[in-house]
Motif scaffolding. Structure first.
Motif, PDB file in Angstrom:
ATOM      1  N   LEU A 183      22.541 -34.093 -92.786  1.00  0.00           N
ATOM      2  CA  LEU A 183      21.389 -34.022 -91.889  1.00  0.00           C
ATOM      3  C   LEU A 183      21.727 -34.599 -90.520  1.00  0.00           C
ATOM      4  O   LEU A 183      21.295 -34.078 -89.486  1.00  0.00           O
ATOM      5  N   ARG A 184      22.533 -35.667 -90.509  1.00  0.00           N
ATOM      6  CA  ARG A 184      22.914 -36.284 -89.233  1.00  0.00           C
ATOM      7  C   ARG A 184      23.814 -35.370 -88.402  1.00  0.00           C
ATOM      8  O   ARG A 184      23.845 -35.466 -87.171  1.00  0.00           O
ATOM      9  N   GLN A 210      25.233 -30.200 -84.760  1.00  0.00           N
ATOM     10  CA  GLN A 210      26.477 -29.547 -84.367  1.00  0.00           C
ATOM     11  C   GLN A 210      26.586 -28.114 -84.912  1.00  0.00           C
ATOM     12  O   GLN A 210      27.567 -27.425 -84.639  1.00  0.00           O
ATOM     13  N   LEU A 211      25.597 -27.683 -85.662  1.00  0.00           N
ATOM     14  CA  LEU A 211      25.674 -26.380 -86.322  1.00  0.00           C
ATOM     15  C   LEU A 211      25.650 -25.251 -85.289  1.00  0.00           C
ATOM     16  O   LEU A 211      24.750 -25.172 -84.459  1.00  0.00           O
ATOM     17  N   THR A 212      26.643 -24.389 -85.368  1.00  0.00           N
ATOM     18  CA  THR A 212      26.758 -23.271 -84.416  1.00  0.00           C
ATOM     19  C   THR A 212      26.002 -22.027 -84.856  1.00  0.00           C
ATOM     20  O   THR A 212      25.312 -21.400 -84.040  1.00  0.00           O
ATOM     21  N   ASP A 271       6.762 -28.443 -96.198  1.00  0.00           N
ATOM     22  CA  ASP A 271       6.774 -29.239 -94.978  1.00  0.00           C
ATOM     23  C   ASP A 271       8.099 -29.958 -94.785  1.00  0.00           C
ATOM     24  O   ASP A 271       8.577 -30.116 -93.653  1.00  0.00           O
ATOM     25  N   ARG A 272       8.747 -30.364 -95.885  1.00  0.00           N
ATOM     26  CA  ARG A 272      10.058 -30.999 -95.781  1.00  0.00           C
ATOM     27  C   ARG A 272      11.118 -29.974 -95.374  1.00  0.00           C
ATOM     28  O   ARG A 272      12.056 -30.305 -94.638  1.00  0.00           O
ATOM     29  N   GLN A 273      10.976 -28.756 -95.846  1.00  0.00           N
ATOM     30  CA  GLN A 273      11.906 -27.719 -95.421  1.00  0.00           C
ATOM     31  C   GLN A 273      11.761 -27.429 -93.930  1.00  0.00           C
ATOM     32  O   GLN A 273      12.748 -27.370 -93.192  1.00  0.00           O
ATOM     33  N   HIS A 299      16.476 -30.658 -86.647  1.00  0.00           N
ATOM     34  CA  HIS A 299      17.820 -31.230 -86.723  1.00  0.00           C
ATOM     35  C   HIS A 299      18.912 -30.257 -86.289  1.00  0.00           C
ATOM     36  O   HIS A 299      20.047 -30.679 -86.042  1.00  0.00           O
ATOM     37  N   ALA A 300      18.637 -28.975 -86.239  1.00  0.00           N
ATOM     38  CA  ALA A 300      19.648 -27.981 -85.886  1.00  0.00           C
ATOM     39  C   ALA A 300      19.244 -27.274 -84.595  1.00  0.00           C
ATOM     40  O   ALA A 300      18.050 -27.110 -84.311  1.00  0.00           O
ATOM     41  N   PRO A 301      20.213 -26.843 -83.793  1.00  0.00           N
ATOM     42  CA  PRO A 301      19.895 -26.298 -82.468  1.00  0.00           C
ATOM     43  C   PRO A 301      19.284 -24.906 -82.468  1.00  0.00           C
ATOM     44  O   PRO A 301      18.500 -24.576 -81.579  1.00  0.00           O
TER      45      PRO A 301
END
Length: 292
Positions: free
Chosen positions: A223-224, A228-230, A247-249, A255-257
């Motif tokens: 998760l941290r 950086q996920l492309t 809601d958690r999903q 967290h991802a761009p």
């Protein structure tokens, strides 16, 4: 050594059996299925499942792609590795070994539940360079609070306890228990799927592999690093999912761009088993979208 499902016994009725293959990669023996023609797509199942989970949606995807569907380490007919191979990092490394042996570079990866975490880890580790990752009810977030401490410890104790493992596999012979377990996820899946879960859970080796995976799973670093996920990450969320709350999903999106969220109003955690056509209808446009 606990008894694993046997291809000559449980495998006799396995969905899409004609597409199954076995391969030895180093010390790891794999079972996987390959179907279709076109660009390669990797499908990764969740904890406690196997490639049978894709039985309904696989033919729909195979009309456009070559799909690769492994049983993850410790699951189904794939060998159980040492504990280090059942962590998120270790399992991802083994999946990369399989892809390397098959000379497959997936254009996209579809993961269900914990399989979605493996999909993202493959990309973050540089093992795969997919254009898109699709998470069907993805399990990306660790437990919080006291549960974060107690759950891995409990899973570790259970994984080391033969009595627990045999109790689970013996109890699974009562197929009504399997049905109640699956319905507790918010899904109502076909009888053929229930039967395959029954085959898996009555094999102590599959139960042991599942528990060992749960004991060694750590999602906090993933998760941290997700910023950086492309690849584009698409979250396909079943509104009735009782296993991974919607809601958690959806919270993962921050967290991802590059994230899009697609909700399926009447489906639960096993949405792709409940209604393969509905899930394929939202997934296929993501897969065929042009590169950015």
């Amino acid at each position: 050594m606990y008894r694993k499902p046997k291809w000559s016994r449980e495998g006799v009725n396995w969905p899409n059996r004609q597409f199954s293959r076995f391969i030895q990669v180093g010390d790891q023996k794999w079972h996987f299925q390959v179907m279709g023609a076109g660009p390669p797509i990797l499908l990764l199942h969740g904890t406690g499942s196997s490639c049978h989970t894709w039985a309904g949606i696989a033919p729909l995807l195979a009309e456009h792609y070559t799909i690769y569907m492994p049983d993850l380490p410790g699951h189904g007919f794939t060998q159980t590795p040492p504990a280090s191979g059942l962590s998120l990092v270790g399992m991802t490394r083994l999946v990369n070994d399989l892809l390397t042996a098959l000379d497959v570079e997936p254009e996209a990866i579809i993961g269900h539940s914990a399989g979605a975490a493996v999909a993202v880890q493959l990309a973050l580790a540089g093992y795969a360079r997919p254009r898109a990752i699709v998470a069907i009810n993805g399990a990306f977030q660790p437990f919080s609070g006291l549960a974060a401490l107690l759950f891995p410890i409990a899973a570790h104790v259970l994984a080391l306890n033969p009595v627990t493992i045999f109790a689970v596999s013996t109890g699974a012979k009562d197929r009504s228990r399997i049905e109640r377990l699956m319905r507790s996820t918010g899904s109502n899946i076909p009888q053929s799927s229930l039967d395959r879960y029954g085959d898996l859970f009555t094999a102590p080796g599959h139960v042991a592999g599942m528990l060992a995976m749960m004991a060694n799973w750590n999602l906090a670093p993933l998760l941290r690093q997700m910023f950086q996920l492309t690849p584009q990450l698409t979250l396909v969320i079943g509104a009735r999912d009782k296993a991974v709350p919607p809601d958690r999903q959806a919270n993962v999106a921050k967290h991802a761009p590059r994230v899009q969220v697609l909700e399926l109003a009447n489906l639960g955690h096993l949405a792709h088993e409940e209604d393969p056509a509905a899930v394929a209808a939202v997934v296929l446009p993501v897969l065929v979208a042009p590169k950015p």
